[in-house]
Design a protein around this motif. Structure first.
Motif, PDB file in Angstrom:
ATOM      1  N   LEU A   1       0.865  -1.224   0.067  1.00 21.87           N
ATOM      2  CA  LEU A   1       0.030  -0.018  -0.078  1.00 21.87           C
ATOM      3  C   LEU A   1       0.888   1.338  -0.020  1.00 21.87           C
ATOM      4  N   ILE A   2       0.175   2.349  -0.810  1.00 22.93           N
ATOM      5  CA  ILE A   2       1.198   3.500  -0.557  1.00 22.93           C
ATOM      6  C   ILE A   2       0.936   4.171   0.571  1.00 22.93           C
ATOM      7  N   LYS A   3       2.089   4.708   1.206  1.00 14.76           N
ATOM      8  CA  LYS A   3       1.826   5.400   2.641  1.00 14.76           C
ATOM      9  C   LYS A   3       2.107   6.848   2.435  1.00 14.76           C
ATOM     10  N   LEU A   4       1.141   7.575   2.802  1.00 16.83           N
ATOM     11  CA  LEU A   4       1.151   9.336   2.798  1.00 16.83           C
ATOM     12  C   LEU A   4       1.147   9.692   4.312  1.00 16.83           C
ATOM     13  N   ALA A   5       2.016  10.846   4.412  1.00 18.88           N
ATOM     14  CA  ALA A   5       2.069  11.358   5.630  1.00 18.88           C
ATOM     15  C   ALA A   5       1.494  13.076   5.288  1.00 18.88           C
ATOM     16  N   LEU A   6       0.125  13.201   6.184  1.00 27.88           N
ATOM     17  CA  LEU A   6      -0.528  14.444   6.065  1.00 27.88           C
ATOM     18  C   LEU A   6      -0.183  15.588   7.248  1.00 27.88           C
ATOM     19  N   THR A   7       0.358  16.587   6.702  1.00 33.12           N
ATOM     20  CA  THR A   7       0.212  17.560   7.925  1.00 33.12           C
ATOM     21  C   THR A   7      -0.772  18.731   7.655  1.00 33.12           C
ATOM     22  N   PRO A   8      -1.587  18.930   8.635  1.00 33.30           N
ATOM     23  CA  PRO A   8      -2.467  19.874   8.209  1.00 33.30           C
ATOM     24  C   PRO A   8      -2.251  21.216   8.224  1.00 33.30           C
ATOM     25  N   LYS A   9      -2.448  21.897   7.029  1.00 33.36           N
ATOM     26  CA  LYS A   9      -2.181  23.479   6.920  1.00 33.36           C
ATOM     27  C   LYS A   9      -2.488  24.130   8.128  1.00 33.36           C
ATOM     28  N   LYS A  10      -3.680  24.057   8.852  1.00 33.85           N
ATOM     29  CA  LYS A  10      -4.263  24.421   9.953  1.00 33.85           C
ATOM     30  C   LYS A  10      -4.855  23.549  11.066  1.00 33.85           C
ATOM     31  N   PRO A  11      -3.841  23.330  11.875  1.00 34.34           N
ATOM     32  CA  PRO A  11      -4.063  22.241  12.824  1.00 34.34           C
ATOM     33  C   PRO A  11      -5.193  22.346  13.468  1.00 34.34           C
ATOM     34  N   GLU A  12      -5.799  21.341  14.264  1.00 36.73           N
ATOM     35  CA  GLU A  12      -6.792  21.449  14.920  1.00 36.73           C
ATOM     36  C   GLU A  12      -6.618  20.499  16.261  1.00 36.73           C
ATOM     37  N   PRO A  13      -7.181  20.911  17.386  1.00 39.58           N
ATOM     38  CA  PRO A  13      -6.825  19.742  18.616  1.00 39.58           C
ATOM     39  C   PRO A  13      -6.970  18.636  18.224  1.00 39.58           C
ATOM     40  N   ASN A  14      -7.995  18.155  17.426  1.00 37.32           N
ATOM     41  CA  ASN A  14      -8.314  16.795  17.276  1.00 37.32           C
ATOM     42  C   ASN A  14      -7.504  16.048  16.037  1.00 37.32           C
ATOM     43  N   LEU A  15      -6.484  16.892  15.241  1.00 38.76           N
ATOM     44  CA  LEU A  15      -5.602  16.339  14.307  1.00 38.76           C
ATOM     45  C   LEU A  15      -4.479  17.334  14.269  1.00 38.76           C
ATOM     46  N   VAL A  16      -3.382  16.889  14.591  1.00 39.01           N
ATOM     47  CA  VAL A  16      -2.028  17.428  14.198  1.00 39.01           C
ATOM     48  C   VAL A  16      -1.240  16.923  13.234  1.00 39.01           C
ATOM     49  N   GLN A  17      -1.444  15.336  13.023  1.00 35.36           N
ATOM     50  CA  GLN A  17      -0.718  14.525  12.040  1.00 35.36           C
ATOM     51  C   GLN A  17      -1.546  13.477  11.660  1.00 35.36           C
ATOM     52  N   ALA A  18      -1.425  13.132  10.318  1.00 37.17           N
ATOM     53  CA  ALA A  18      -2.311  11.996   9.612  1.00 37.17           C
ATOM     54  C   ALA A  18      -1.382  11.149   9.069  1.00 37.17           C
ATOM     55  N   PHE A  19      -1.858   9.790   8.851  1.00 40.56           N
ATOM     56  CA  PHE A  19      -0.998   8.825   7.647  1.00 40.56           C
ATOM     57  C   PHE A  19      -2.214   8.140   7.014  1.00 40.56           C
ATOM     58  N   LEU A  20      -1.963   8.153   5.706  1.00 36.19           N
ATOM     59  CA  LEU A  20      -3.009   7.222   4.910  1.00 36.19           C
ATOM     60  C   LEU A  20      -2.202   6.098   4.254  1.00 36.19           C
ATOM     61  N   TRP A  21      -2.992   4.836   4.082  1.00 38.10           N
ATOM     62  CA  TRP A  21      -2.362   3.956   3.272  1.00 38.10           C
ATOM     63  C   TRP A  21      -3.392   3.632   2.284  1.00 38.10           C
ATOM     64  N   VAL A  22      -2.898   3.760   1.114  1.00 33.95           N
ATOM     65  CA  VAL A  22      -3.726   3.602  -0.256  1.00 33.95           C
ATOM     66  C   VAL A  22      -3.558   2.600  -1.063  1.00 33.95           C
ATOM     67  N   ASP A  23      -4.649   1.919  -1.502  1.00 37.84           N
ATOM     68  CA  ASP A  23      -4.556   0.786  -2.614  1.00 37.84           C
ATOM     69  C   ASP A  23      -4.104   1.365  -3.829  1.00 37.84           C
ATOM     70  N   PRO A  24      -2.921   1.195  -4.264  1.00 32.99           N
ATOM     71  CA  PRO A  24      -2.278   1.776  -5.700  1.00 32.99           C
ATOM     72  C   PRO A  24      -3.283   1.330  -6.929  1.00 32.99           C
ATOM     73  N   GLN A  25      -4.190   0.375  -7.028  1.00 30.84           N
ATOM     74  CA  GLN A  25      -4.850  -0.162  -7.824  1.00 30.84           C
ATOM     75  C   GLN A  25      -6.328   0.832  -7.891  1.00 30.84           C
ATOM     76  N   SER A  26      -6.815   0.704  -6.781  1.00 29.75           N
ATOM     77  CA  SER A  26      -8.246   1.157  -6.655  1.00 29.75           C
ATOM     78  C   SER A  26      -8.421   2.867  -6.216  1.00 29.75           C
ATOM     79  N   HIS A  27      -7.153   3.060  -5.712  1.00 32.98           N
ATOM     80  CA  HIS A  27      -6.893   4.466  -5.099  1.00 32.98           C
ATOM     81  C   HIS A  27      -7.833   4.855  -3.852  1.00 32.98           C
ATOM     82  N   MET A  28      -8.503   3.620  -3.279  1.00 34.69           N
ATOM     83  CA  MET A  28      -9.011   3.686  -1.961  1.00 34.69           C
ATOM     84  C   MET A  28      -8.402   3.758  -0.842  1.00 34.69           C
TER      85      MET A  28
END
Length: 214
Positions: free
Chosen positions: A138-165
């Motif tokens: 799975l493709i791994k993406l690191a996400l840093t919010p441009k405007k952080p919120e208390p409930n989200l300061v960092q996120a990571f996604l794992w994406v199916d390279p075929q379906s992009h889900m």
């Protein structure tokens, strides 16, 4: 000197390539979620407290129908229903015989897990996205919010390279608490009825109405 100059040129060339790759991946994700009508999936969720180190694991099913209908049913460790309907959000816990009713903006006004799995989080506009290679195919993406919120300061996604889900999402809040959700057995466009996203509290259930002041 030539070696140093060559290194500088290589670094200068590599950075835009990585950015372009991340941008292309997020574009494919957005395109997929814009095109689908809905999906169902089994989920496994891990909630970890930064303060105590305690981990809670949940399993169940998720159903999503465009534009914003969600049925999130937890089967273990206990039954619980989170239902995002056309007008309100219901949270029902059968063992406690309680249900709460909240306005829709309680779910979609901030960067919640539901916004990610429904494709309503605008990745390019809301985050700085970095590609971090692959894990378990799975493709791994690191996400840093441009405007952080208390409930989200960092996120990571794992994406199916075929379906992009999205196959997995990890959200970390300001306090370091982690919320990781993994999706399996994803069925795209299964033809879901609107009635699946309706809820009437059973007899004897205490209802807390949080929409009264809205």
């Amino acid at each position: 000197m030539r070696f140093a100059l060559a290194c500088c040129l290589l670094l200068a060339m590599a950075a835009p390539a990585g950015a372009a790759s991340a941008s292309a991946i997020t574009a494919d994700i957005q395109k997929q979620y814009e095109s689908l009508k809905g999906f169902t999936a089994d989920f496994k969720q891990m909630l970890k407290s930064a303060a105590t180190g305690q981990v809670e694991e949940r399993e169940g099913t998720i159903s999503y129908k465009k534009p914003n209908l969600v049925r999130w049913e937890t089967d273990t460790p206990e039954k619980e229903l989170l239902l995002v309907g056309k007008k309100v959000v219901w949270n029902y816990v059968p063992s406690e015989k309680t249900a709460s009713k909240s306005p829709l903006n309680a779910v979609f006004s901030s960067k919640t897990m539901i916004r990610f799995i429904s494709g309503q989080a605008n990745l390019d506009e809301d985050f700085v996205v970095e590609e971090q290679g692959t894990e378990a195919g799975l493709i791994k993406l690191a996400l840093t919010p441009k405007k952080p919120e208390p409930n989200l300061v960092q996120a990571f996604l794992w994406v199916d390279p075929q379906s992009h889900m999205l196959r997995s999402v990890l959200i970390v809040d300001f306090y370091g608490n982690a919320n990781k959700l993994g999706l399996d057995n994803i069925r795209i466009n299964p033809g879901l009825s609107d009635s699946l996203f309706e809820f009437t509290p059973p007899k004897g259930v205490t209802v807390q109405d949080n929409t009264v002041s809205q």
